[in-house]
Design an enzyme around this catalytic site. Structure first.
Site, PDB file in Angstrom:
ATOM      1  CB  VAL A 157      -2.555 -17.852 -18.795  1.00 19.15           C
ATOM      2  CG1 VAL A 157      -2.124 -17.893 -17.306  1.00 19.15           C
ATOM      3  CG2 VAL A 157      -2.556 -16.612 -19.534  1.00 19.15           C
ATOM      4  CE1 TYR A 188      -5.397  -4.943 -20.183  1.00 20.47           C
ATOM      5  CE2 TYR A 188      -6.940  -3.059 -19.709  1.00 20.47           C
ATOM      6  CZ  TYR A 188      -6.013  -3.914 -19.117  1.00 20.47           C
ATOM      7  OH  TYR A 188      -6.000  -4.034 -18.093  1.00 20.47           O
TER       8      TYR A 188
END
Ligand code: NAD
Ligand code: UDP
Length: 314
Positions: free
Chosen positions: A58, A144
């Protein structure tokens, strides 16, 4: 028939989502680079003529004619997302930009799989969507947490600047069949350790709490969120408010597997949140009364059964 793109479609949650969307008669593309996902998670779907499998990252642009995009591509377990923190940030941020660009061009709806981690180690309990969070920007979880926070910001900027059709959900800890056996997450770790009669590894005192939802409840919430009117964007918490300590989880897993395992205590990882519980009032209100249906014991039994079958325990 809707044409639906699922990024991270070969992962734990993505594979369940693809399965459900195909069952509902949609034309589904799974896009995945197989970093933490696996073809074995979706192999049972490959006979379906309306299922397409694409190997793609992606962080690179992707073009397809689609009506809806579920953006799930991102490693989710601390062990995996910390292997290459820079790549984790690129996946969240560049992945969001690429998928938002596609959604904008195609006027497709796009749903972002955000996370309870954006609340960090929360000072407000339970966590409503209005809480801004308590995240260490420099810690081991930051790649994250901050990547996901930036992705949410990008979604809002695309809404404001381009009128993109966006939806944001914040997923709380989720478990079920097809969790990666080696990703170090607590439910899979404890079940596998218990099935092998090995020591159960409690990090810290085990008094930290979590609220775990079974994957089918999450998938139901995701689809309901995608189908809300265009004016509603979220963010919406999707999770199970039933909260328990990690010690209680260990005892429950030992009981359900009839295991001889003993508990051992190991150091608590840095920045491990002490408590986490979703406030799901908004989800109930906006997602047609959605709430989790599968209670912990039932979900654990299904997950134990999965690991018994796939790891060849009798
Ligand atoms: P997972 O690791 O099983 O799935 C992620 C998938 O994304 C994998 O198939 C992986 O190969 C793929 N992927 C990773 N980087 C990619 C890239 N650069 N390009 C293409 N594909 C890539 O994790 P999961 O538990 O299924 O999580 C799915 C999503 O849900 C993630 O975005 C995660 O942040 C979010 N989420 C999960 C939980 C949870 O408890 N499982 C909680 C909160 C949020
Ligand atoms: N944990 C544990 N033993 C393990 C794996 C995890 O005690 O073998 C703890 C971990 O420290 C955390 C909780 O279980 O407090 C949930 O961990 P997980 O990685 O599943 O999710 P997250 O920390 O992202 O909520």
């Amino acid at each position: 028939m809707k044409r639906i793109l699922v990024t991270g479609g070969a992962g734990f949650i993505g594979s369940h989502l693809c399965e459900r969307l195909l069952d509902e008669g949609n034309d589904v593309i799974s896009l995945d680079n197989y970093f933490t996902g696996s073809k074995s998670n979706i192999i049972h779907l490959m006979n379906n003529k309306f299922f397409e499998v694409v190997r793609h990252d992606v962080t690179m642009p992707f073009f397809a004619e689609v009506d809806e995009i579920y953006n799930l591509a991102c490693p989710a377990s601390p062990i995996h997302y910390q292997i290459n923190g820079i790549k984790t940030i690129k996946t969240s941020v560049m992945g969001a930009i690429n998928m938002l660009g596609l959604a904008k061009r195609k006027k497709a709806k796009i749903l972002q799989a955000s996370t309870s981690e954006i609340y960090g180690d929360p000072k407000v309990h339970p966590q409503p969507e209005s809480y801004w969070g308590n995240v260490n920007t420099l810690g081991p979880r930051a790649c994250y947490d901050e990547g996901k926070r930036c992705a949410e910001t990008l979604f809002m900027n695309y809404l404001e600047q381009t009128n993109a059709r966006i939806k944001i959900i914040r997923i709380f800890n989720t478990y079920g069949p097809r969790m990666h056996p080696n990703d170090g997450r607590v439910v899979s770790n404890f079940i596998i350790q218990a099935l092998k009669n090995q020591d159960i590894t409690i990090y810290g005192t085990g008094n930290q709490s979590r609220s775990f939802q079974y994957v089918d409840d999450l998938v139901e919430g995701m689809i309901r969120m995608m189908n809300t009117p265009d004016e509603f964007h979220g963010p919406v918490n999707i999770g199970n408010p039933y909260e328990f300590t990690i010690l209680e989880l260990a005892q429950k897993v030992i009981e359900l597997t009839n295991s001889k395992s003993k508990l051992i205590f190991m150091p608590l990882p840095q920045d491990d949140p002490t408590q986490r519980q979703p406030d799901i009032s908004l989800a109930k209100e906006k997602l047609g009364g959605w709430e989790p249906k599968i209670q912990l014991e039932e979900g654990l039994l299904k997950t134990i059964d999965y690991f018994k079958r796939t790891l060849n325990f009798t």
